[in-house]
Write a protein that holds these residues in place. Sequence first.
Motif, PDB file in Angstrom:
ATOM      1  N   ASP A 254       0.814  -1.217   0.000  1.00  0.00           N
ATOM      2  CA  ASP A 254       0.000   0.000   0.000  1.00  0.00           C
ATOM      3  C   ASP A 254       0.853   1.275   0.000  1.00  0.00           C
ATOM      4  O   ASP A 254       1.667   1.488   0.903  1.00  0.00           O
ATOM      5  CB  ASP A 254      -0.919  -0.028   1.228  1.00  0.00           C
ATOM      6  CG  ASP A 254      -1.904   1.128   1.225  1.00  0.00           C
ATOM      7  OD1 ASP A 254      -2.415   1.455   0.140  1.00  0.00           O
ATOM      8  OD2 ASP A 254      -2.140   1.695   2.306  1.00  0.00           O
ATOM      9  N   ASP A 258       2.672   0.770  -5.460  1.00  0.00           N
ATOM     10  CA  ASP A 258       1.454   0.372  -6.177  1.00  0.00           C
ATOM     11  C   ASP A 258       0.771   1.503  -6.935  1.00  0.00           C
ATOM     12  O   ASP A 258      -0.409   1.408  -7.262  1.00  0.00           O
ATOM     13  CB  ASP A 258       0.461  -0.292  -5.200  1.00  0.00           C
ATOM     14  CG  ASP A 258      -0.026   0.664  -4.115  1.00  0.00           C
ATOM     15  OD1 ASP A 258       0.555   1.770  -3.986  1.00  0.00           O
ATOM     16  OD2 ASP A 258      -0.977   0.308  -3.399  1.00  0.00           O
ATOM     17  N   PRO A 281      -0.397 -10.331  -3.336  1.00  0.00           N
ATOM     18  CA  PRO A 281      -0.993  -9.553  -2.248  1.00  0.00           C
ATOM     19  C   PRO A 281      -0.032  -9.557  -1.060  1.00  0.00           C
ATOM     20  O   PRO A 281       0.440 -10.630  -0.666  1.00  0.00           O
ATOM     21  CB  PRO A 281      -2.273 -10.318  -1.909  1.00  0.00           C
ATOM     22  CG  PRO A 281      -2.468 -11.313  -2.999  1.00  0.00           C
ATOM     23  CD  PRO A 281      -1.156 -11.547  -3.653  1.00  0.00           C
ATOM     24  N   GLN A 289       1.346  -2.202   4.879  1.00  0.00           N
ATOM     25  CA  GLN A 289       0.013  -2.762   4.698  1.00  0.00           C
ATOM     26  C   GLN A 289      -0.170  -3.197   3.241  1.00  0.00           C
ATOM     27  O   GLN A 289       0.504  -2.674   2.360  1.00  0.00           O
ATOM     28  CB  GLN A 289      -1.040  -1.710   5.071  1.00  0.00           C
ATOM     29  CG  GLN A 289      -1.117  -1.426   6.576  1.00  0.00           C
ATOM     30  CD  GLN A 289      -1.336  -2.683   7.388  1.00  0.00           C
ATOM     31  OE1 GLN A 289      -2.229  -3.489   7.114  1.00  0.00           O
ATOM     32  NE2 GLN A 289      -0.484  -2.885   8.406  1.00  0.00           N
ATOM     33  N   SER A 291      -1.864  -3.487  -0.480  1.00  0.00           N
ATOM     34  CA  SER A 291      -2.627  -2.623  -1.374  1.00  0.00           C
ATOM     35  C   SER A 291      -4.080  -3.066  -1.385  1.00  0.00           C
ATOM     36  O   SER A 291      -4.373  -4.245  -1.180  1.00  0.00           O
ATOM     37  CB  SER A 291      -2.095  -2.736  -2.806  1.00  0.00           C
ATOM     38  OG  SER A 291      -0.729  -2.470  -2.859  1.00  0.00           O
ATOM     39  N   SER A 292      -4.976  -2.137  -1.660  1.00  0.00           N
ATOM     40  CA  SER A 292      -6.391  -2.515  -1.789  1.00  0.00           C
ATOM     41  C   SER A 292      -6.566  -3.315  -3.076  1.00  0.00           C
ATOM     42  O   SER A 292      -5.760  -3.196  -4.005  1.00  0.00           O
ATOM     43  CB  SER A 292      -7.247  -1.254  -1.859  1.00  0.00           C
ATOM     44  OG  SER A 292      -6.945  -0.559  -3.053  1.00  0.00           O
ATOM     45  N   GLN A 293      -7.624  -4.110  -3.126  1.00  0.00           N
ATOM     46  CA  GLN A 293      -7.873  -4.885  -4.350  1.00  0.00           C
ATOM     47  C   GLN A 293      -8.099  -3.931  -5.524  1.00  0.00           C
ATOM     48  O   GLN A 293      -7.699  -4.224  -6.645  1.00  0.00           O
ATOM     49  CB  GLN A 293      -9.070  -5.827  -4.164  1.00  0.00           C
ATOM     50  CG  GLN A 293      -9.337  -6.752  -5.354  1.00  0.00           C
ATOM     51  CD  GLN A 293      -8.130  -7.625  -5.745  1.00  0.00           C
ATOM     52  OE1 GLN A 293      -7.509  -8.249  -4.890  1.00  0.00           O
ATOM     53  NE2 GLN A 293      -7.771  -7.641  -7.038  1.00  0.00           N
ATOM     54  N   LYS A 294      -8.672  -2.774  -5.227  1.00  0.00           N
ATOM     55  CA  LYS A 294      -8.917  -1.803  -6.298  1.00  0.00           C
ATOM     56  C   LYS A 294      -7.585  -1.325  -6.883  1.00  0.00           C
ATOM     57  O   LYS A 294      -7.413  -1.268  -8.105  1.00  0.00           O
ATOM     58  CB  LYS A 294      -9.720  -0.619  -5.737  1.00  0.00           C
ATOM     59  CG  LYS A 294     -10.298   0.225  -6.835  1.00  0.00           C
ATOM     60  CD  LYS A 294     -11.240   1.307  -6.295  1.00  0.00           C
ATOM     61  CE  LYS A 294     -11.312   2.440  -7.309  1.00  0.00           C
ATOM     62  NZ  LYS A 294     -10.849   3.719  -6.779  1.00  0.00           N
ATOM     63  N   ALA A 295      -6.641  -1.014  -6.013  1.00  0.00           N
ATOM     64  CA  ALA A 295      -5.332  -0.572  -6.493  1.00  0.00           C
ATOM     65  C   ALA A 295      -4.655  -1.674  -7.312  1.00  0.00           C
ATOM     66  O   ALA A 295      -4.018  -1.405  -8.337  1.00  0.00           O
ATOM     67  CB  ALA A 295      -4.446  -0.177  -5.307  1.00  0.00           C
TER      68      ALA A 295
END
Length: 332
Positions: A254, A258, A281, A289, A291-295
């Motif tokens: 995160d 990314d 992931p 942390q 990354s978000s799945q969106k990123a």
Amino acid sequence: MNILSLKKILSSEPKFRFKQVMQAIYVDFVYDWDEVTTLSKELRSKLNIEAPLVINSGLSESKDKNTNKVLITLEDGLQIETVLMKHINGRRTVCVSSQVGCPLACTFCDTGKMGFKRNLTSYEIIEQVIFWGRILKKNNERVSNVVFMGMGEPFLNYDNVMKAIRVLNDKDGFDIGARKISISTAGLVTEIRKLAKEDIQVNLAISLHAPNDVLRSKLMPVNKQVSLKKLFEAIDYYIDLTNRKVMFEYLMIDKINDSEIDAKQLAELMSRPLYMVNLIPYNPTNKYQPSSQKAIDVFKNILRKRGVNVNQRFGFGQDIKAACGQLAGKKK
Ligand code: SAH
């Protein structure tokens, strides 16, 4: 377990003995030499004393039942971890450690934080696969794949890693195909070139994790000596000699690596058809942390649009800290 002395113990025996013994260890997965009734009583008790088959271990299973981690205590009391991943398609992948700890100190990796203790012997590497072979045999299953993605940098223990691979690959023993074995490296160029010239062709994975030298040197101190330019020269040498694909592992951390700019830079680096990217992931540690799945989706699409061969790896075993980079040799 110490089976290093096996050849010596059997030196006065007829040749076929060695084959019998290989079969017992790597195919029948015996726990005790007394199970091998084709051997004389005398030889069995000698083997039990000089080359015992005991593996000193404690098992922890993840809640999803698809990942198991075990802590193995070595003869000198040091501990290593090895992981079994059960894939839906039937693959049974063992992730092995190559060192106790690791000297590379990548900032995102828990193993790096414990420092470096020592290299594993070839049998200490093999023993990890035998351990899972024994467990799987109970369900009539077998180890199908081996990845050097546990603790340590395999290319800092090159000779023992290759020795172990030859035993695992041996038709009279484990018989795991070379194409089912993968070595993952932080990018040691001398050894990448050496691997290119081996007569046994295993898969090569590169822990890339950053698309430029500034960021990569920050995350992976080893990059200060190697640089992306030298790394890619070695990788291209490997591809030119072997014509095999190379897997680039890229952790999605995160706000660290990314961004869209990172994705575009990575796409620039991925200039050959045999380059493949695996987006991983990130398993949370104290420092970073995931990354978000969106990123991850945005990142992936940027690469796809530019024609890069990219996949997202499925995460395994977070709940037992059995995931990559979480192997730190500690019981929970
Ligand atoms: N030293 C070798 C072998 C270890 S492989 C190498 O660097 O390739 C372990 C893999 O897990 C590497 O790709 C590593 O970068 C990755 N990893 C480290 N920490 C992680 C974490 N917290 N979550 C997911 N993967 C991680």
